[in-house]
Motif scaffolding. Structure first.
Motif: not given
Ligand SMILES: CSCCC(=O)C(=O)COP(=O)(O)O
Length: 280
Positions: A123-140
């Protein structure tokens, strides 16, 4: 680390998967640039209200006070949830219009793909201080590796030229257009990711309880998770919770102090400069 039963890799963002300069010199200025028009057109809109209302009362007395507060927090790089939520909201338009694309380090997408294709199906996950919606945009919206695309295009272009006895002008034009388009295309990496954490869900990244939360949420033992981050404090906190954790050093990151260097290699964990060198 082969044979050590890693079942999930959790990645930090800034300075680990993309340059710090992308966050500080591109994303943050974009949010500040986008803010005045959002404040003048959406201050009372239902879509903006939750982001506005998450700010302290004294920052909500007027759009001008709000804007000044956002500038202040951004300049100080304060990683507070209500600022991160707002930034994620502001980035949406930038990514959707093509103004923003994430320049991941070249080893990131191939490494995530390799981990996913591993017979264990990591499994690969993300943990960032950036919000989850910003994380999804970044990888999208991952910027395609233009250099690699150009190489591929050049190779296929010369192969097709060799096969054809004559090359037509129209075909060349099409090839050029395709090549130009490649430079602006993005790749969606979100199908490769199965978990996202931010400070509103897991807690602060320098606290070991946050990593305990992640391990419980993933339903894995702490030692089955490998956390990768450029922040020694975060790596130390993750190890305190029992996770495996390595420090990632990237070009453009601040140089680690002697003390950080010592902490980084604790328990024989090496520092990595490319995710391709991470043996799971
Ligand atoms: C996901 S949006 C850009 C990242 C960001 O805002 C940030 O503060 C980075 O924090 P990280 O914990 O990923 O270093």
């Amino acid at each position: 680390m082969a044979g050590q039963k890693i079942k999930a890799v959790v990645l930090d963002i800034e300075g680990t998967v993309c340059p710090i300069s992308f966050v500080k010199d591109v994303l943050f200025p974009y949010s500040l640039h986008a803010l005045p028009s959002v404040l003048s057109t959406q201050w009372d809109s239902p879509s903006f209200a939750p982001f506005r209302d998450a700010f302290p009362a004294e920052a909500r007395t007027s759009p001008a006070a709000f804007e000044a507060h956002v500038h202040d927090l951004t300049a100080k790089d304060v990683k507070i949830a209500y600022l991160k939520g707002l930034q994620g909201y502001l980035y949406q338009h930038g990514y959707a219009t093509g103004a923003l694309k994430t320049p991941f380090f070249r080893d990131v997408a191939p490494s995530i793909k390799r981990w996913k294709e591993d017979s264990r199906g990591l499994m690969v996950g993300i943990y960032s201080s950036g919000s989850i919606s910003a994380q999804k945009l970044l990888f999208r919206y991952a910027a395609l590796d233009t250099a690699a695309s150009a190489t591929t295009n050049a190779a296929s272009s010369s192969a097709s030229k060799g096969a054809l006895t004559e090359s037509k002008g129209a075909e060349n034009e099409e090839e050029n257009e395709a090549e130009e388009k490649k430079g602006t295309e993005t790749e969606d990496l979100t199908p490769l990711l199965s978990a996202y954490y931010d400070t509103t869900t897991a807690g602060y990244k320098a606290e070991s309880s946050s990593y305990t939360y992640i391990s419980r949420d993933l339903d894995l033992a702490p030692e089955e998770i490998l956390f990768l981050s450029d922040s020694v404090k975060e790596v130390v906190a993750a190890r305190a919770a029992g996770l495996r954790a390595k420090v990632v050093v990237r070009e453009g990151n601040p140089v680690l102090s002697d003390e950080e260097m010592e902490q980084a290699v604790e328990n024989g964990e090496e520092i990595v400069t490319s995710l391709e060198d991470v043996d799971v």
